[in-house]
Design a protein around this motif. Sequence first.
Motif, PDB file in Angstrom:
ATOM      1  N   GLY A 141     -50.357 -80.319 -29.022  1.00 17.39           N
ATOM      2  CA  GLY A 141     -50.504 -80.786 -30.391  1.00 17.39           C
ATOM      3  C   GLY A 141     -49.645 -81.977 -30.723  1.00 17.39           C
ATOM      4  N   GLY A 142     -49.029 -81.934 -31.897  1.00 20.64           N
ATOM      5  CA  GLY A 142     -48.213 -83.056 -32.324  1.00 20.64           C
ATOM      6  C   GLY A 142     -47.222 -82.639 -33.390  1.00 20.64           C
ATOM      7  N   VAL A 143     -46.184 -83.487 -33.587  1.00 21.89           N
ATOM      8  CA  VAL A 143     -45.086 -83.178 -34.502  1.00 21.89           C
ATOM      9  C   VAL A 143     -44.690 -84.434 -35.263  1.00 21.89           C
ATOM     10  CG1 VAL A 143     -42.685 -82.420 -34.683  1.00 21.89           C
ATOM     11  CG2 VAL A 143     -44.187 -81.385 -32.963  1.00 21.89           C
ATOM     12  N   ALA A 144     -44.496 -84.291 -36.569  1.00 22.42           N
ATOM     13  CA  ALA A 144     -43.934 -85.355 -37.395  1.00 22.42           C
ATOM     14  C   ALA A 144     -42.550 -84.913 -37.849  1.00 22.42           C
ATOM     15  CB  ALA A 144     -44.825 -85.635 -38.596  1.00 22.42           C
ATOM     16  N   ALA A 145     -41.520 -85.537 -37.307  1.00 22.59           N
ATOM     17  CA  ALA A 145     -40.136 -85.228 -37.696  1.00 22.59           C
ATOM     18  C   ALA A 145     -39.255 -86.375 -37.239  1.00 22.59           C
ATOM     19  CB  ALA A 145     -39.668 -83.915 -37.072  1.00 22.59           C
ATOM     20  N   ASN A 146     -38.694 -87.099 -38.180  1.00 23.96           N
ATOM     21  CA  ASN A 146     -37.809 -88.215 -37.841  1.00 23.96           C
ATOM     22  C   ASN A 146     -37.062 -88.628 -39.099  1.00 23.96           C
ATOM     23  OD1 ASN A 146     -36.558 -90.090 -36.231  1.00 23.96           O
ATOM     24  ND2 ASN A 146     -38.354 -91.376 -35.909  1.00 23.96           N
ATOM     25  N   GLU A 147     -36.078 -89.474 -38.935  1.00 23.31           N
ATOM     26  CA  GLU A 147     -35.277 -89.984 -40.046  1.00 23.31           C
ATOM     27  C   GLU A 147     -34.868 -91.412 -39.717  1.00 23.31           C
ATOM     28  OE1 GLU A 147     -31.098 -88.840 -42.403  1.00 23.31           O
ATOM     29  OE2 GLU A 147     -31.712 -87.704 -40.631  1.00 23.31           O
ATOM     30  N   PRO A 148     -35.040 -92.343 -40.645  1.00 22.01           N
ATOM     31  CA  PRO A 148     -35.335 -92.161 -42.062  1.00 22.01           C
ATOM     32  C   PRO A 148     -36.819 -92.207 -42.430  1.00 22.01           C
ATOM     33  CG  PRO A 148     -34.705 -94.428 -41.667  1.00 22.01           C
ATOM     34  CD  PRO A 148     -34.600 -93.714 -40.336  1.00 22.01           C
ATOM     35  N   GLU A 149     -37.720 -92.256 -41.456  1.00 25.32           N
ATOM     36  CA  GLU A 149     -39.130 -92.312 -41.797  1.00 25.32           C
ATOM     37  C   GLU A 149     -39.969 -91.476 -40.833  1.00 25.32           C
ATOM     38  OE1 GLU A 149     -37.813 -94.039 -38.987  1.00 25.32           O
ATOM     39  OE2 GLU A 149     -37.652 -95.717 -40.394  1.00 25.32           O
ATOM     40  N   SER A 150     -40.907 -90.698 -41.389  1.00 28.26           N
ATOM     41  CA  SER A 150     -41.894 -90.017 -40.562  1.00 28.26           C
ATOM     42  C   SER A 150     -43.197 -89.804 -41.317  1.00 28.26           C
ATOM     43  CB  SER A 150     -41.371 -88.666 -40.060  1.00 28.26           C
ATOM     44  OG  SER A 150     -41.311 -87.720 -41.102  1.00 28.26           O
ATOM     45  N   ALA A 151     -43.160 -89.965 -42.638  1.00 26.99           N
ATOM     46  CA  ALA A 151     -44.338 -89.671 -43.460  1.00 26.99           C
ATOM     47  C   ALA A 151     -45.513 -90.588 -43.146  1.00 26.99           C
ATOM     48  CB  ALA A 151     -43.971 -89.774 -44.946  1.00 26.99           C
ATOM     49  N   TRP A 152     -45.245 -91.848 -42.823  1.00 24.99           N
ATOM     50  CA  TRP A 152     -46.342 -92.813 -42.671  1.00 24.99           C
ATOM     51  C   TRP A 152     -47.388 -92.365 -41.663  1.00 24.99           C
ATOM     52  CZ3 TRP A 152     -42.704 -97.356 -40.958  1.00 24.99           C
ATOM     53  CH2 TRP A 152     -41.720 -97.554 -41.932  1.00 24.99           C
ATOM     54  N   TRP A 153     -46.992 -91.560 -40.721  1.00 28.19           N
ATOM     55  CA  TRP A 153     -47.889 -91.154 -39.638  1.00 28.19           C
ATOM     56  C   TRP A 153     -48.785 -89.979 -40.016  1.00 28.19           C
ATOM     57  CZ3 TRP A 153     -43.433 -93.714 -38.923  1.00 28.19           C
ATOM     58  CH2 TRP A 153     -43.419 -94.756 -38.009  1.00 28.19           C
ATOM     59  N   TRP A 154     -48.551 -89.395 -41.201  1.00 27.63           N
ATOM     60  CA  TRP A 154     -49.436 -88.281 -41.553  1.00 27.63           C
ATOM     61  C   TRP A 154     -49.796 -88.165 -43.023  1.00 27.63           C
ATOM     62  CZ3 TRP A 154     -47.788 -83.243 -43.601  1.00 27.63           C
ATOM     63  CH2 TRP A 154     -46.408 -83.135 -43.841  1.00 27.63           C
ATOM     64  N   PHE A 155     -49.096 -88.848 -43.918  1.00 31.04           N
ATOM     65  CA  PHE A 155     -49.570 -88.876 -45.307  1.00 31.04           C
ATOM     66  C   PHE A 155     -49.012 -90.097 -46.040  1.00 31.04           C
ATOM     67  CE2 PHE A 155     -45.529 -86.651 -45.668  1.00 31.04           C
ATOM     68  CZ  PHE A 155     -45.021 -86.987 -46.913  1.00 31.04           C
ATOM     69  N   PRO A 156     -49.773 -90.635 -47.007  1.00 28.63           N
ATOM     70  CA  PRO A 156     -49.308 -91.784 -47.794  1.00 28.63           C
ATOM     71  C   PRO A 156     -48.284 -91.318 -48.819  1.00 28.63           C
ATOM     72  CG  PRO A 156     -51.466 -91.079 -48.562  1.00 28.63           C
ATOM     73  CD  PRO A 156     -51.136 -90.223 -47.363  1.00 28.63           C
ATOM     74  N   SER A 157     -47.251 -92.142 -49.043  1.00 25.76           N
ATOM     75  CA  SER A 157     -46.163 -91.675 -49.904  1.00 25.76           C
ATOM     76  C   SER A 157     -45.364 -92.830 -50.464  1.00 25.76           C
ATOM     77  CB  SER A 157     -45.217 -90.777 -49.083  1.00 25.76           C
ATOM     78  OG  SER A 157     -44.525 -91.557 -48.111  1.00 25.76           O
ATOM     79  N   HIS A 281     -34.198 -85.417 -27.934  1.00 26.38           N
ATOM     80  CA  HIS A 281     -32.951 -84.659 -27.927  1.00 26.38           C
ATOM     81  C   HIS A 281     -32.383 -84.422 -29.328  1.00 26.38           C
ATOM     82  CE1 HIS A 281     -33.165 -85.792 -23.721  1.00 26.38           C
ATOM     83  NE2 HIS A 281     -32.162 -85.013 -23.452  1.00 26.38           N
ATOM     84  N   TYR A 282     -33.008 -84.943 -30.355  1.00 24.18           N
ATOM     85  CA  TYR A 282     -32.406 -84.873 -31.679  1.00 24.18           C
ATOM     86  C   TYR A 282     -32.910 -83.685 -32.486  1.00 24.18           C
ATOM     87  CZ  TYR A 282     -36.720 -87.254 -33.334  1.00 24.18           C
ATOM     88  OH  TYR A 282     -38.021 -87.603 -33.613  1.00 24.18           O
ATOM     89  N   ALA A 283     -32.252 -83.428 -33.603  1.00 22.61           N
ATOM     90  CA  ALA A 283     -32.671 -82.446 -34.592  1.00 22.61           C
ATOM     91  C   ALA A 283     -32.746 -83.157 -35.939  1.00 22.61           C
ATOM     92  CB  ALA A 283     -31.687 -81.286 -34.651  1.00 22.61           C
ATOM     93  N   VAL A 284     -33.574 -82.641 -36.833  1.00 19.76           N
ATOM     94  CA  VAL A 284     -33.708 -83.207 -38.179  1.00 19.76           C
ATOM     95  C   VAL A 284     -33.724 -82.070 -39.187  1.00 19.76           C
ATOM     96  CG1 VAL A 284     -35.089 -84.633 -39.742  1.00 19.76           C
ATOM     97  CG2 VAL A 284     -35.051 -85.175 -37.313  1.00 19.76           C
ATOM     98  N   GLU A 285     -33.032 -82.276 -40.292  1.00 16.47           N
ATOM     99  CA  GLU A 285     -32.858 -81.244 -41.307  1.00 16.47           C
ATOM    100  C   GLU A 285     -34.076 -81.102 -42.212  1.00 16.47           C
ATOM    101  OE1 GLU A 285     -30.769 -85.091 -42.730  1.00 16.47           O
ATOM    102  OE2 GLU A 285     -30.976 -83.967 -40.864  1.00 16.47           O
ATOM    103  N   THR A 286     -35.277 -81.163 -41.646  1.00 14.00           N
ATOM    104  CA  THR A 286     -36.494 -81.034 -42.435  1.00 14.00           C
ATOM    105  C   THR A 286     -36.380 -79.819 -43.348  1.00 14.00           C
ATOM    106  OG1 THR A 286     -37.414 -80.139 -40.369  1.00 14.00           O
ATOM    107  CG2 THR A 286     -38.056 -82.349 -40.996  1.00 14.00           C
ATOM    108  N   GLN A 287     -36.657 -80.036 -44.624  1.00 14.43           N
ATOM    109  CA  GLN A 287     -36.212 -79.134 -45.687  1.00 14.43           C
ATOM    110  C   GLN A 287     -36.752 -77.718 -45.532  1.00 14.43           C
ATOM    111  OE1 GLN A 287     -35.764 -80.957 -49.541  1.00 14.43           O
ATOM    112  NE2 GLN A 287     -36.796 -79.254 -50.536  1.00 14.43           N
ATOM    113  N   GLY A 288     -35.829 -76.774 -45.389  1.00 11.82           N
ATOM    114  CA  GLY A 288     -36.195 -75.377 -45.300  1.00 11.82           C
ATOM    115  C   GLY A 288     -36.863 -74.973 -43.998  1.00 11.82           C
ATOM    116  N   ARG A 289     -37.126 -75.916 -43.104  1.00 12.68           N
ATOM    117  CA  ARG A 289     -37.750 -75.610 -41.822  1.00 12.68           C
ATOM    118  C   ARG A 289     -37.299 -76.678 -40.823  1.00 12.68           C
ATOM    119  NH1 ARG A 289     -41.341 -73.109 -43.424  1.00 12.68           N
ATOM    120  NH2 ARG A 289     -39.648 -71.636 -43.671  1.00 12.68           N
ATOM    121  N   VAL A 290     -36.122 -76.474 -40.269  1.00  5.26           N
ATOM    122  CA  VAL A 290     -35.447 -77.500 -39.468  1.00  5.26           C
ATOM    123  C   VAL A 290     -36.155 -77.728 -38.134  1.00  5.26           C
ATOM    124  CG1 VAL A 290     -33.287 -78.090 -38.310  1.00  5.26           C
ATOM    125  CG2 VAL A 290     -33.239 -76.939 -40.535  1.00  5.26           C
ATOM    126  N   PHE A 291     -36.271 -78.996 -37.761  1.00  2.00           N
ATOM    127  CA  PHE A 291     -36.814 -79.388 -36.454  1.00  2.00           C
ATOM    128  C   PHE A 291     -35.685 -79.453 -35.432  1.00  2.00           C
ATOM    129  CE2 PHE A 291     -36.952 -83.021 -33.550  1.00  2.00           C
ATOM    130  CZ  PHE A 291     -38.065 -82.718 -32.777  1.00  2.00           C
TER     131      PHE A 291
END
Length: 490
Positions: A141-157, A281-291
């Motif tokens: 499958g696939g994963v969207a998780a990054n900082e400071p940007e990841s939304a562009w790849w799956w929803f407009p914002s 190798h990184y982790a991201v503090e995705t809100q309430g469901r950490v990557f």
Amino acid sequence: MSAAGLLLAIPASAADAGPGAPGIGDPYYPTYGNGGYDVSHYDLRLKYQPATDELEGTATLLATATQGLTRFNLDFALDVSEVRVNGRVAKFATSGEQELEITPATPLAKGQQATVVVRYSGVPGKVKRYGFTSWQRTPDGGVAANEPESAWWWFPSNDHPLDKATYDVSVLVPDGSAAISNGVLVSQSSKLGWTRYNWRQNKPQATYLATLAVGKFDITRNTTANGLPVINAYSKDLGDNDGAARASIERTGEIIDWESGYFGPYPFSAAGGYAPNVPTHYAVETQGRVFYSPAQFAGGANPSVIVHELAHQWWGDSVSLSRWSDIWLNEGFASYAQWLWSEHEGEGTAQELADWVYSQHPADDPFWTVKPGDPGAANQFDGAVYDRGAVAIQVLRNKIGDKAFFALLKAWPAQHQYGNGSIAEFQKLAEKISGKKLGPLFETWLFTAAKPAAPPAAPKAGALRAAPAAPQAEPKSWKQIAATHTIHDR
């Protein structure tokens, strides 16, 4: 958006309207975010095919114009087929790396509410912007998780932490696959070979903290003693890292309870984390469901990284930075939480860790050239923001004393809950609580590109000592803390 804003009378004319700014005004990322409106809610209805990495979506944004608008931008990178504003077809065009320019059929007046619907599709794994992608392809499958940007790849914002909103994320995937996102899993249903997962995040969330993961996951569910739902997910092909990942992430509820003692009540409706089969190798503090990347656990269980990412739920998620130069408020305090955990585990006090970090970097080490309070975009996730940033917090603790310090750790998340804050505002609050002037301390430790002279030893234990005569002993916790430093190798 306040209730008062909803009651504003809509002006009869939009004669003073103009285009919204293509950026929100952040010096580090001038094109990120947009001006002229505020989003209160995202409703995302998606369909994803793991075999081909094809994503189809309809995003509905509820927004309020903060000025008269003839045109406004969203940040987005996939292909758009249709845009409607308040039910009417709107013109759209693309520009730059991620600007979707929308021209509504009728200009929006200041204070007017707008419903923006964007229909889109694409193969996010093939999309690069600024030379990189924030979409990680996995074997299933696939994963969207990054900082400071990841939304562009799956929803407009409106992609900046200043514009936080609530979310409903509904994802249709083939039976046998699971869709993971933020918040609470409201419902799940299957029909004709497809399963729909409906997630809800009912607390304001910055766009970069929104996450999506599709793949074959083993999902565990539990609750804390206070009834907080804890939902974790693990790719079924983590291999040798599977046991260590579970032994770490399954401690989420325990660690949240422990951190609540320092930072106040947990601010969200659900908690948890997920470990997909990704090579990063990184982790991201995705809100309430950490990557978490599984590589975080290649050396065995590491609860310290769980402590770091969960501390962000207060420092970075509930209270988000006002601009990206305020990153110390996120990373310095999440790192210091690891130091408090070290004290809790009897593996080295925060003072011993501060002494260790200070002693390991001579004055000519480039480590000291990075200013945690304004590191620059290129050094936003430099190790000094984390380690020197945490030393600065220990110096602050020594300066104002434990009573004021621990009161401050609870006061900041309480006063700015679900909003934003800056370093300047934090300093003002610290001065108010402690009754001390802290300008020189903040200037020396956060805004000076040089190794600070060690403060003189305090008359009681807990002061950062000057020029130790003997080499400092490495605290027992340091190797595990250092192993988490890849969390900022994005």
